[in-house]
Design an enzyme around this catalytic site. Structure first.
Site, PDB file in Angstrom:
ATOM      1  CG  HIS A  37      -1.779  -0.948   1.455  1.00 54.81           C
ATOM      2  ND1 HIS A  37      -1.802  -2.188   2.301  1.00 54.81           N
ATOM      3  CD2 HIS A  37      -2.969  -1.252   0.485  1.00 54.81           C
ATOM      4  CE1 HIS A  37      -2.836  -2.865   1.955  1.00 54.81           C
ATOM      5  NE2 HIS A  37      -3.536  -2.714   0.899  1.00 54.81           N
ATOM      6  CE  LYS A 156      -0.959  -8.711  -3.663  1.00 57.75           C
ATOM      7  NZ  LYS A 156      -2.033  -9.997  -3.649  1.00 57.75           N
ATOM      8  CG  ASP A 157      -5.132  -7.369  -6.290  1.00 55.84           C
ATOM      9  OD1 ASP A 157      -5.067  -8.504  -5.872  1.00 55.84           O
ATOM     10  OD2 ASP A 157      -4.834  -6.488  -5.321  1.00 55.84           O
ATOM     11  CD  GLN A 160      -8.652  -4.412  -7.456  1.00 51.17           C
ATOM     12  OE1 GLN A 160      -9.282  -5.134  -6.645  1.00 51.17           O
ATOM     13  NE2 GLN A 160      -7.698  -3.858  -6.955  1.00 51.17           N
ATOM     14  CB  VAL A 183       5.567  -4.017  -3.020  1.00 55.53           C
ATOM     15  CG1 VAL A 183       6.458  -4.144  -1.700  1.00 55.53           C
ATOM     16  CG2 VAL A 183       5.438  -2.746  -3.673  1.00 55.53           C
ATOM     17  CB  SER A 193      -3.193  -8.004   4.751  1.00 56.27           C
ATOM     18  OG  SER A 193      -4.175  -8.581   3.736  1.00 56.27           O
ATOM     19  NE  ARG A 194      -7.052 -12.956   1.503  1.00 53.53           N
ATOM     20  CZ  ARG A 194      -7.628 -12.342   0.923  1.00 53.53           C
ATOM     21  NH1 ARG A 194      -6.779 -11.485   0.061  1.00 53.53           N
ATOM     22  NH2 ARG A 194      -8.903 -11.873   0.785  1.00 53.53           N
TER      23      ARG A 194
END
Length: 294
Positions: A37, A156-157, A160, A183, A193-194
């Site tokens: 982020h 990364k997504d 999306q 990153v 976060s996972r």
């Protein structure tokens, strides 16, 4: 840094900033902020005079068996991090604020959604029914609330990112979509976060995701024209992790997100993987330009 919990307050703030001639940037997030982020924030600060970050765990993009309730939430910690980075405004609405008709008495659900056709048929969309409808809907709402000129998302997504590019084009939003490279930790694992849900052994094995897309990139750069052969190389790398449950390994066109039967010179494709370690789902991908013919 100003903090807004209502759409009305956020819109008035955005109007005032725009009235001063500032270029407005937006970084939408689910919170639980990490280095990935931060890279988006840094890019937004380069692109815009005034940067808003949103923190909203969007219920409509989580499936019934996914981790909406368990998703990490630390709004105060996120606020401190954003302020330290120099963000101008934080938009942190409630679910009721973003979905005033989520539990509509007459119909039991909202009636207005943003659907995306075809682009959600493969990759993650094939396994997360309704996910990208939820993403497209909430991002449209965030655009209306925060009124950005520029919005920054992570590559990364990948699915999306491509879908939101097309959303802006098709619905005539006057917004530039900026993508930021993934990153990674020192060993190549994409920051997420996972990752905190992984055991030590799973974390050690999780590097196969990056290795798999690297192998795909090398194969394509080396002249491989058969996507099935590229997928096979990814599968072979992923098989080296005994605890990995592979959901998919695919090669798709980077514009249409459709599978390709042959890699054509000059075409841009995405090689992508999704893997479960226990209940933890990780993804990785790489955008690759197929070499032009000599």
């Amino acid at each position: 840094m100003d903090v807004f919990r209502t759409v009305d307050g956020m819109q008035h703030h955005a109007d005032a900033a725009r009235g001063e001639g500032q270029i407005l940037g937006l970084v939408p997030t689910l919170g639980a902020l990490h280095e990935g982020h931060f890279a988006l924030i840094h890019r937004a600060l380069e692109e815009a005079d005034h940067v808003t970050a949103s923190v909203f765990v969007n219920p409509t993009q989580f499936g019934p068996d996914e981790d909406y309730d368990a998703y990490p939430r630390d709004l105060e910690g996120d606020r401190e991090k954003l302020e330290a980075l120099g963000v101008d405004a934080l938009f942190a609405p409630s679910v009721d604020e973003m979905y005033p008709f989520l539990n509509d008495e007459g119909f039991g659900q909202p009636l207005a959604w943003v659907d995306v056709d075809r682009l959600d048929e493969h990759l993650c969309g094939a396994y997360r029914d309704g996910h990208f409808r939820g993403v497209a809907t909430v991002v449209t709402k965030l655009f209306h609330a925060c009124k950005p000129d520029v919005a920054v998302f992570g590559k990364k997504d990948a699915q999306q990112y491509v879908i939101l590019q097309r959303l802006v084009e098709d619905l005539l939003f006057d917004i530039d979509i900026v993508g930021v490279p993934t990153v990674r930790a020192d060993d190549g694992l994409a920051v997420s976060s996972r990752n905190a849900y992984l055991s030590d052994e799973e974390r050690a094995q999780s590097t196969v995701l990056h290795e798999a897309v690297q192998v795909a990139q090398s194969a394509i750069a080396g002249g491989e024209q058969a996507p099935q052969a590229v997928v096979q190389t990814m599968d072979e790398v992923l098989a080296a992790a005994p605890d990995a449950n592979v959901q998919y390994a695919e090669v798709v066109d980077a514009r249409t997100l459709q599978p390709v039967d042959r890699l054509r010179p000059g075409q841009r494709v995405i090689a992508a993987v999704a893997v479960f370690f226990g209940d933890t789902r990780l993804i990785d991908n790489v955008f690759v330009d197929v070499p032009a013919e000599a």
